[in-house]
Design a protein around this motif. Structure first.
Motif, PDB file in Angstrom:
ATOM      1  N   VAL A  38      -1.496  10.434   8.980  1.00  0.00           N
ATOM      2  CA  VAL A  38      -0.418   9.607   8.457  1.00  0.00           C
ATOM      3  C   VAL A  38       0.904  10.212   8.911  1.00  0.00           C
ATOM      4  O   VAL A  38       1.005  11.423   9.137  1.00  0.00           O
ATOM      5  N   GLY A  39       1.922   9.364   9.075  1.00  0.00           N
ATOM      6  CA  GLY A  39       3.181   9.840   9.623  1.00  0.00           C
ATOM      7  C   GLY A  39       3.939  10.791   8.718  1.00  0.00           C
ATOM      8  O   GLY A  39       4.573  11.738   9.182  1.00  0.00           O
ATOM      9  N   HIS A  40       3.888  10.554   7.416  1.00  0.00           N
ATOM     10  CA  HIS A  40       4.638  11.399   6.484  1.00  0.00           C
ATOM     11  C   HIS A  40       3.939  11.384   5.137  1.00  0.00           C
ATOM     12  O   HIS A  40       3.422  10.349   4.705  1.00  0.00           O
ATOM     13  N   VAL A  41       3.915  12.540   4.466  1.00  0.00           N
ATOM     14  CA  VAL A  41       3.290  12.650   3.144  1.00  0.00           C
ATOM     15  C   VAL A  41       4.288  13.287   2.187  1.00  0.00           C
ATOM     16  O   VAL A  41       4.920  14.299   2.512  1.00  0.00           O
ATOM     17  N   THR A  42       4.422  12.695   1.022  1.00  0.00           N
ATOM     18  CA  THR A  42       5.279  13.252  -0.014  1.00  0.00           C
ATOM     19  C   THR A  42       4.593  13.056  -1.358  1.00  0.00           C
ATOM     20  O   THR A  42       3.441  12.623  -1.420  1.00  0.00           O
ATOM     21  N   HIS A  43       5.285  13.383  -2.439  1.00  0.00           N
ATOM     22  CA  HIS A  43       4.685  13.232  -3.765  1.00  0.00           C
ATOM     23  C   HIS A  43       5.710  12.658  -4.727  1.00  0.00           C
ATOM     24  O   HIS A  43       6.919  12.657  -4.452  1.00  0.00           O
ATOM     25  N   ALA A  44       5.221  12.158  -5.864  1.00  0.00           N
ATOM     26  CA  ALA A  44       6.087  11.599  -6.899  1.00  0.00           C
ATOM     27  C   ALA A  44       5.390  11.754  -8.244  1.00  0.00           C
ATOM     28  O   ALA A  44       4.181  11.996  -8.312  1.00  0.00           O
ATOM     29  N   PHE A  45       6.182  11.604  -9.309  1.00  0.00           N
ATOM     30  CA  PHE A  45       5.642  11.699 -10.665  1.00  0.00           C
ATOM     31  C   PHE A  45       5.944  10.413 -11.419  1.00  0.00           C
ATOM     32  O   PHE A  45       7.015   9.825 -11.272  1.00  0.00           O
ATOM     33  N   SER A  46       4.981   9.995 -12.238  1.00  0.00           N
ATOM     34  CA  SER A  46       5.164   8.748 -12.981  1.00  0.00           C
ATOM     35  C   SER A  46       5.936   8.961 -14.272  1.00  0.00           C
ATOM     36  O   SER A  46       6.578   8.044 -14.776  1.00  0.00           O
ATOM     37  N   GLU A  47       5.864  10.158 -14.840  1.00  0.00           N
ATOM     38  CA  GLU A  47       6.573  10.423 -16.087  1.00  0.00           C
ATOM     39  C   GLU A  47       7.650  11.466 -15.822  1.00  0.00           C
ATOM     40  O   GLU A  47       8.476  11.297 -14.946  1.00  0.00           O
ATOM     41  N   GLN A  48       7.616  12.545 -16.591  1.00  0.00           N
ATOM     42  CA  GLN A  48       8.625  13.581 -16.420  1.00  0.00           C
ATOM     43  C   GLN A  48       8.409  14.310 -15.107  1.00  0.00           C
ATOM     44  O   GLN A  48       7.284  14.576 -14.701  1.00  0.00           O
ATOM     45  N   GLY A  49       9.501  14.645 -14.455  1.00  0.00           N
ATOM     46  CA  GLY A  49       9.428  15.337 -13.179  1.00  0.00           C
ATOM     47  C   GLY A  49      10.073  14.523 -12.077  1.00  0.00           C
ATOM     48  O   GLY A  49      10.160  13.301 -12.153  1.00  0.00           O
ATOM     49  N   THR A  50      10.547  15.212 -11.074  1.00  0.00           N
ATOM     50  CA  THR A  50      11.176  14.551  -9.939  1.00  0.00           C
ATOM     51  C   THR A  50      10.488  14.997  -8.653  1.00  0.00           C
ATOM     52  O   THR A  50       9.969  16.113  -8.576  1.00  0.00           O
ATOM     53  N   PRO A  51      10.475  14.084  -7.662  1.00  0.00           N
ATOM     54  CA  PRO A  51      11.093  12.758  -7.648  1.00  0.00           C
ATOM     55  C   PRO A  51      10.229  11.721  -8.354  1.00  0.00           C
ATOM     56  O   PRO A  51       9.019  11.891  -8.486  1.00  0.00           O
ATOM     57  N   SER A  52      10.875  10.636  -8.787  1.00  0.00           N
ATOM     58  CA  SER A  52      10.145   9.519  -9.375  1.00  0.00           C
ATOM     59  C   SER A  52       9.609   8.634  -8.257  1.00  0.00           C
ATOM     60  O   SER A  52      10.040   8.729  -7.103  1.00  0.00           O
ATOM     61  N   LEU A  53       8.678   7.755  -8.604  1.00  0.00           N
ATOM     62  CA  LEU A  53       8.125   6.848  -7.598  1.00  0.00           C
ATOM     63  C   LEU A  53       9.215   5.950  -7.037  1.00  0.00           C
ATOM     64  O   LEU A  53       9.257   5.682  -5.830  1.00  0.00           O
ATOM     65  N   ARG A  54      10.105   5.482  -7.883  1.00  0.00           N
ATOM     66  CA  ARG A  54      11.182   4.609  -7.420  1.00  0.00           C
ATOM     67  C   ARG A  54      12.071   5.330  -6.407  1.00  0.00           C
ATOM     68  O   ARG A  54      12.443   4.760  -5.371  1.00  0.00           O
ATOM     69  N   GLU A  55      12.408   6.583  -6.687  1.00  0.00           N
ATOM     70  CA  GLU A  55      13.246   7.348  -5.761  1.00  0.00           C
ATOM     71  C   GLU A  55      12.553   7.540  -4.416  1.00  0.00           C
ATOM     72  O   GLU A  55      13.187   7.423  -3.355  1.00  0.00           O
ATOM     73  N   VAL A  56      11.258   7.817  -4.453  1.00  0.00           N
ATOM     74  CA  VAL A  56      10.515   8.043  -3.212  1.00  0.00           C
ATOM     75  C   VAL A  56      10.409   6.758  -2.401  1.00  0.00           C
ATOM     76  O   VAL A  56      10.597   6.764  -1.176  1.00  0.00           O
ATOM     77  N   LEU A  57      10.117   5.636  -3.062  1.00  0.00           N
ATOM     78  CA  LEU A  57      10.014   4.367  -2.337  1.00  0.00           C
ATOM     79  C   LEU A  57      11.339   4.008  -1.669  1.00  0.00           C
ATOM     80  O   LEU A  57      11.365   3.549  -0.515  1.00  0.00           O
ATOM     81  N   THR A  58      12.439   4.220  -2.378  1.00  0.00           N
ATOM     82  CA  THR A  58      13.752   3.921  -1.804  1.00  0.00           C
ATOM     83  C   THR A  58      14.030   4.803  -0.588  1.00  0.00           C
ATOM     84  O   THR A  58      14.534   4.333   0.442  1.00  0.00           O
ATOM     85  N   ALA A  59      13.683   6.084  -0.687  1.00  0.00           N
ATOM     86  CA  ALA A  59      13.911   7.009   0.425  1.00  0.00           C
ATOM     87  C   ALA A  59      13.064   6.635   1.637  1.00  0.00           C
ATOM     88  O   ALA A  59      13.555   6.625   2.777  1.00  0.00           O
ATOM     89  N   LEU A  60      11.799   6.299   1.422  1.00  0.00           N
ATOM     90  CA  LEU A  60      10.915   5.954   2.538  1.00  0.00           C
ATOM     91  C   LEU A  60      11.349   4.649   3.200  1.00  0.00           C
ATOM     92  O   LEU A  60      11.260   4.504   4.426  1.00  0.00           O
ATOM     93  N   ALA A  61      11.826   3.700   2.396  1.00  0.00           N
ATOM     94  CA  ALA A  61      12.337   2.455   2.972  1.00  0.00           C
ATOM     95  C   ALA A  61      13.545   2.736   3.852  1.00  0.00           C
ATOM     96  O   ALA A  61      13.691   2.160   4.941  1.00  0.00           O
ATOM     97  N   GLY A  62      14.417   3.640   3.392  1.00  0.00           N
ATOM     98  CA  GLY A  62      15.595   3.991   4.176  1.00  0.00           C
ATOM     99  C   GLY A  62      15.262   4.712   5.468  1.00  0.00           C
ATOM    100  O   GLY A  62      16.044   4.668   6.428  1.00  0.00           O
ATOM    101  N   GLU A  63      14.103   5.370   5.503  1.00  0.00           N
ATOM    102  CA  GLU A  63      13.692   6.092   6.708  1.00  0.00           C
ATOM    103  C   GLU A  63      12.939   5.203   7.689  1.00  0.00           C
ATOM    104  O   GLU A  63      12.525   5.666   8.753  1.00  0.00           O
ATOM    105  N   GLY A  64      12.756   3.940   7.330  1.00  0.00           N
ATOM    106  CA  GLY A  64      12.184   2.985   8.275  1.00  0.00           C
ATOM    107  C   GLY A  64      10.672   2.903   8.314  1.00  0.00           C
ATOM    108  O   GLY A  64      10.115   2.325   9.261  1.00  0.00           O
TER     109      GLY A  64
END
Length: 252
Positions: A38-64
């Protein structure tokens, strides 16, 4: 289907309250990245902790990236957690109207995969460890400070609230509490999960004390406004608040 270079994977865990948990997720992501599948792998947390899923999705969309695959790292896979994933993705799509955003897909949970049996066998064959000894006394000998915070926020964890996204608003509240130093700002704020708070049809529900104000239909943006108006400003956010009445109330 997007090419490998244009595909990203997100390892999604429940929560992280320590640096060790975040480092473990980073190591898992690096291990999968090293396979080159896969081109890129990252992680996210659904509850407490960062980054959140929303933050990660926004970042990946911005990276194309053209495709994002979410890999839920949870055993057992609770039905409410899968509902939360779907609703979080749909909410993100509604809040981030991207003309050429990535397609977002969710992988099968680990417990449903054939490789899980092999993993369990490996765990069984691994060198076991003895339990760490329990300290003679887990209580601090010097005593404890009584919290001085005057405000309490209870986030309902009943079934309807969990299905409506209680985990999302809990995680966002906890992350904002840390970011804004809410424990020591103004009157001070403490937060806690709660069993059913009562008005299930207003899910997700939270209650703010000392006023005892009920808030219903809350999302992340609602949490931000409650923090600004009520927790820091001392003014009840009437738009999301519900007063105790002798008649049943529906979500506005």
């Amino acid at each position: 289907m997007a090419s490998t270079e244009k595909t990203a994977a997100v390892l999604l865990a429940r929560s992280s309250v320590t640096g060790a948990a975040s480092r473990e997720m980073e190591e898992l992501a690096a291990s999968l990245q090293a396979t080159g599948e896969v081109g890129h792998v990252t992680h996210a947390f659904s509850e407490q902790g960062t980054p959140s899923l929303r933050e990660v999705l926004t970042a990946l969309a911005g990276e194309g990236f053209e495709e994002v695959r979410i890999l839920p790292c949870l055993l057992p896979m609770e039905p409410g957690f899968r509902v939360w994933i779907d609703r979080s993705i749909n909410r993100w799509r509604a809040e981030e109207p991207l003309q050429h955003g990535p397609s977002v897909r969710v992988a099968q949970p680990p417990g449903s995969l054939g490789a899980m049996q092999a993993l369990l066998r490996d765990m069984l064959a691994s060198e076991p460890c003895e339990p760490a000894p329990t300290p003679a006394s887990a209580l601090p000998s010097a005593g404890s400070l009584i919290p001085s915070q005057k405000r309490r926020v209870l986030v309902c964890q009943g079934g309807p609230c969990n299905n409506a996204g209680a985990a999302v608003i809990w995680g966002h509240l906890r992350n904002e509490q840390k970011r804004l130093n809410l424990r020591t700002t103004g009157d001070g704020v403490m937060t806690a999960k709660s069993t059913c708070l009562g008005p299930c049809n207003l899910a997700p529900v939270l209650q703010v004390f000392p006023e005892g104000t009920y808030y219903g239909g809350v999302d992340e943006a609602g949490i931000d406004r409650i923090i600004e108006e009520h927790l820091l400003g001392g003014r009840v956010l009437r738009e999301l608040a519900y007063d105790p009445l002798p008649v049943k109330q529906a979500l506005r």
